[in-house]
Design an enzyme around this catalytic site. Structure first.
Site, mmCIF file in Angstrom:
data_model
loop_
_atom_site.group_PDB
_atom_site.id
_atom_site.type_symbol
_atom_site.label_atom_id
_atom_site.label_comp_id
_atom_site.label_asym_id
_atom_site.label_seq_id
_atom_site.Cartn_x
_atom_site.Cartn_y
_atom_site.Cartn_z
ATOM 1 N N HIS A 70 0.945 -1.203 -0.140
ATOM 2 C CA HIS A 70 0.033 -0.052 -0.026
ATOM 3 C C HIS A 70 0.832 1.212 0.041
ATOM 4 O O HIS A 70 1.872 1.323 0.751
ATOM 5 C CB HIS A 70 -0.782 -0.054 1.393
ATOM 6 C CG HIS A 70 -1.965 -1.058 1.291
ATOM 7 N ND1 HIS A 70 -3.114 -0.916 0.732
ATOM 8 C CD2 HIS A 70 -1.950 -2.159 2.025
ATOM 9 C CE1 HIS A 70 -3.765 -1.978 1.114
ATOM 10 N NE2 HIS A 70 -3.075 -2.841 1.757
ATOM 11 N N PRO A 71 0.289 2.338 -0.692
ATOM 12 C CA PRO A 71 1.086 3.335 -0.629
ATOM 13 C C PRO A 71 0.720 4.205 0.798
ATOM 14 O O PRO A 71 -0.342 3.903 1.602
ATOM 15 C CB PRO A 71 0.434 4.526 -1.581
ATOM 16 C CG PRO A 71 -0.809 3.851 -2.016
ATOM 17 C CD PRO A 71 -0.671 2.587 -1.383
ATOM 18 N N PHE A 133 0.574 3.076 8.204
ATOM 19 C CA PHE A 133 -0.702 3.092 8.910
ATOM 20 C C PHE A 133 -1.665 2.726 7.794
ATOM 21 O O PHE A 133 -1.780 2.980 6.618
ATOM 22 C CB PHE A 133 -1.111 4.516 9.264
ATOM 23 C CG PHE A 133 -2.581 4.712 9.459
ATOM 24 C CD1 PHE A 133 -3.192 4.276 10.653
ATOM 25 C CD2 PHE A 133 -3.555 5.606 8.707
ATOM 26 C CE1 PHE A 133 -4.529 4.305 11.101
ATOM 27 C CE2 PHE A 133 -4.786 5.653 9.244
ATOM 28 C CZ PHE A 133 -5.463 5.262 10.316
ATOM 29 N N ALA A 137 -9.873 3.083 3.432
ATOM 30 C CA ALA A 137 -9.977 4.378 3.415
ATOM 31 C C ALA A 137 -11.435 4.558 2.644
ATOM 32 O O ALA A 137 -11.760 5.881 2.432
ATOM 33 C CB ALA A 137 -8.651 5.235 2.663
#
Length: 180
Positions: A70-71, A133, A137
């Protein structure tokens, strides 16, 4: 699209293409390989049940492998803004990058103060826990994600690993639905 369509789609793929598709949903080699080997899937419920069962067995190393796919939300702000603008044009081979952009799209419209705070808190989170984290989203504003990040910072690493793994499971389910 839904899980039934995703199951049907996965059933039509070659074993290597199936694993590649599953890796775009959750970047954990063992999870994708073992789930891919369980095809054909009778329906979406079977796919979801098998995906969940395999993810629930993930080791810490496998969780971290998935998280690394993930970014960082609010990480490199300019890169994320460019990615969001270009997400409609991303090649099929980078499907998870496209999905990350659309999942985090509300961050792009956030105030500069919120974006800067996200960047600072993400650095604190990474320094404390050793991984980025992770939050599902989809549908969350940058302010909501910032509040969640700040609420999770006081946790222990073990608690955060479990919470982040739960968030990864939500993300994976959403991405599985988008496969078809």
């Amino acid at each position: 699209m839904g899980l039934d369509e995703a199951a049907q789609h996965l059933n039509t793929l070659s074993p290597s293409a199936r694993v590649a598709a599953l890796l775009s949903c959750c970047h954990c080699e063992r999870w994708a390989s073992e789930l891919g080997a369980q095809a054909p899937f009778s329906n979406g419920a079977a796919l979801e049940q098998r995906a969940h069962a395999l993810w629930s067995q993930a080791s810490e190393q496998e969780r971290l492998e998935a998280f690394a796919g993930h970014p960082q939300i609010g990480g490199d702000l300019e890169a994320l803004r460019k990615k969001f603008a270009a997400s409609a044009h991303v090649a099929a081979g980078t499907q998870s990058a496209t999905w990350s952009g659309s999942e985090q799209a509300q961050v792009a419209g956030a105030s500069e103060a919120t974006l800067q705070r996200l960047a600072v808190k993400n650095r604190e989170y990474l320094a404390k826990f050793g991984f980025i984290f992770i939050v599902c989203a989809t549908g969350k504003s940058a302010e909501e994600m910032l509040a969640l990040l700040e609420a999770r910072l006081p946790h222990t690493r073990e608690a955060e690993l479990d919470i982040a793994a739960g968030e990864q499971a939500k993300i994976t389910r959403i991405r599985l639905e988008k496969l078809a």
